[in-house]
Design a protein around this motif. Structure first.
Motif, PDB file in Angstrom:
ATOM      1  N   ASP A  75       0.829  -1.212   0.000  1.00  0.00           N
ATOM      2  CA  ASP A  75       0.000   0.000   0.000  1.00  0.00           C
ATOM      3  C   ASP A  75       0.861   1.259   0.000  1.00  0.00           C
ATOM      4  N   SER A  76       2.022   1.189  -0.654  1.00  0.00           N
ATOM      5  CA  SER A  76       2.957   2.316  -0.694  1.00  0.00           C
ATOM      6  C   SER A  76       3.215   2.697  -2.134  1.00  0.00           C
ATOM      7  N   SER A  77       3.742   3.907  -2.338  1.00  0.00           N
ATOM      8  CA  SER A  77       4.123   4.366  -3.670  1.00  0.00           C
ATOM      9  C   SER A  77       5.592   4.098  -3.957  1.00  0.00           C
ATOM     10  N   TRP A  78       6.280   3.389  -3.052  1.00  0.00           N
ATOM     11  CA  TRP A  78       7.675   3.010  -3.267  1.00  0.00           C
ATOM     12  C   TRP A  78       7.731   1.731  -4.104  1.00  0.00           C
ATOM     13  N   HIS A  79       8.707   1.689  -5.040  1.00  0.00           N
ATOM     14  CA  HIS A  79       8.899   0.517  -5.885  1.00  0.00           C
ATOM     15  C   HIS A  79      10.396   0.230  -5.994  1.00  0.00           C
ATOM     16  N   SER A  80      10.816  -0.967  -5.616  1.00  0.00           N
ATOM     17  CA  SER A  80      12.243  -1.292  -5.544  1.00  0.00           C
ATOM     18  C   SER A  80      12.869  -1.378  -6.936  1.00  0.00           C
ATOM     19  N   VAL A  81      14.127  -0.890  -7.022  1.00  0.00           N
ATOM     20  CA  VAL A  81      14.842  -0.890  -8.298  1.00  0.00           C
ATOM     21  C   VAL A  81      16.235  -1.509  -8.200  1.00  0.00           C
ATOM     22  N   LEU A  82      16.819  -1.593  -7.002  1.00  0.00           N
ATOM     23  CA  LEU A  82      18.167  -2.127  -6.852  1.00  0.00           C
ATOM     24  C   LEU A  82      18.382  -2.550  -5.414  1.00  0.00           C
ATOM     25  N   VAL A  83      19.175  -3.598  -5.226  1.00  0.00           N
ATOM     26  CA  VAL A  83      19.588  -4.035  -3.890  1.00  0.00           C
ATOM     27  C   VAL A  83      21.093  -3.847  -3.794  1.00  0.00           C
ATOM     28  N   VAL A  84      21.553  -3.224  -2.707  1.00  0.00           N
ATOM     29  CA  VAL A  84      22.979  -2.936  -2.536  1.00  0.00           C
ATOM     30  C   VAL A  84      23.439  -3.481  -1.196  1.00  0.00           C
ATOM     31  N   ASN A  85      24.346  -4.465  -1.225  1.00  0.00           N
ATOM     32  CA  ASN A  85      24.968  -4.957  -0.001  1.00  0.00           C
ATOM     33  C   ASN A  85      26.048  -3.973   0.443  1.00  0.00           C
ATOM     34  N   ILE A  86      26.180  -3.782   1.751  1.00  0.00           N
ATOM     35  CA  ILE A  86      27.090  -2.774   2.288  1.00  0.00           C
ATOM     36  C   ILE A  86      27.890  -3.372   3.437  1.00  0.00           C
ATOM     37  N   GLY A  87      29.197  -3.137   3.429  1.00  0.00           N
ATOM     38  CA  GLY A  87      30.025  -3.599   4.538  1.00  0.00           C
ATOM     39  C   GLY A  87      31.497  -3.534   4.193  1.00  0.00           C
ATOM     40  N   HIS A  88      32.289  -4.268   4.953  1.00  0.00           N
ATOM     41  CA  HIS A  88      33.725  -4.370   4.724  1.00  0.00           C
ATOM     42  C   HIS A  88      34.001  -5.692   4.003  1.00  0.00           C
ATOM     43  N   PRO A  89      34.682  -5.649   2.868  1.00  0.00           N
ATOM     44  CA  PRO A  89      34.870  -6.873   2.088  1.00  0.00           C
ATOM     45  C   PRO A  89      35.678  -7.919   2.836  1.00  0.00           C
ATOM     46  N   ALA A  90      35.310  -9.186   2.627  1.00  0.00           N
ATOM     47  CA  ALA A  90      36.025 -10.303   3.253  1.00  0.00           C
ATOM     48  C   ALA A  90      37.160 -10.733   2.342  1.00  0.00           C
ATOM     49  N   GLY A  91      38.307 -10.125   2.522  1.00  0.00           N
ATOM     50  CA  GLY A  91      39.469 -10.490   1.729  1.00  0.00           C
ATOM     51  C   GLY A  91      39.551  -9.740   0.412  1.00  0.00           C
TER      52      GLY A  91
END
Length: 213
Positions: free
Chosen positions: A178-194
């Protein structure tokens, strides 16, 4: 270092000093930055995530309309709701990330126009009556802001792992009903493992991508 550009104003031409970032910043944002596929368990707190948005929101959009919206998923309960909507190969990446951003566009961005575009508040009513024009604004400016968001993640000393493999309708139903938001991208965030898992891929050369007239 300052770059001096000549800009016309109402009285003629003036010299305006613009800051130029150093080599370290250019490397962090572009030349040395890599997409991350797995992450350490070093936490990314809410203040850091807020800092990413604080940078993202200043970058330009058409008429300052800013349709991008962000959902930060950083709790185990949130991950349990998100992971089933990701492609199977993407689930381990997001599971390892201390925070995941679901980037969305708001098709009712026009409701904020009196605040974000005070010189033309009447555009709120114009866009309210023109859903096709609103779609045009979100389809261009949403991905544009998503690019800014990735650079903001890097500017904050974190690695970004943007992914397109997900069920957008499923995410929208789960998190934005029931929102006007629509997903377009997923972004993982953090410190890379190696270090990166493979060498850097080539980029197009100047002669293959740039024209001069």
């Amino acid at each position: 270092m300052l770059c001096i550009y000549e800009l016309e104003d109402f009285d003629g031409t003036t010299s305006v000093p613009l800051s130029r970032v150093g080599a370290d910043a250019r490397a962090a944002l572009f030349t040395d930055a890599r997409t991350a596929y797995s992450f350490t368990d070093v936490p990314v707190d809410d203040a850091m995530l807020t800092g990413i948005w604080e940078l993202t929101r200043w970058a330009p959009t058409a008429a300052n309309l800013q349709p991008l919206r962000v959902l930060f998923v950083r709790t185990p309960e949130g991950k349990e709701r998100l992971l089933p909507h990701l492609d199977e190969g993407n689930r381990p990446k997001s599971a390892s990330a201390p925070a995941v951003a679901v980037l969305a566009v708001d098709n009712r961005f026009h409701e904020h126009i009196p605040h974000i575009l005070p010189i033309k508040p009447e555009l709120r009513e114009h866009f309210a009556a023109e859903p096709a024009q609103r779609d045009g604004i979100t389809s261009f400016n949403g991905p544009l802001q998503a690019g800014y968001f990735i650079l903001a993640v890097r500017a904050c000393g974190l690695a970004a792992g943007p992914m397109a493999g997900f069920d957008a309708a499923g995410i929208d139903k789960e998190f934005f009903p029931d929102s006007s938001w629509h997903s377009v991208l997923v972004v993982n965030i953090g410190h890379p493992a190696g270090p990166p898992e493979f060498g850097r891929m080539p980029r197009l050369a100047h002669e293959d991508a740039v024209a001069w007239v």
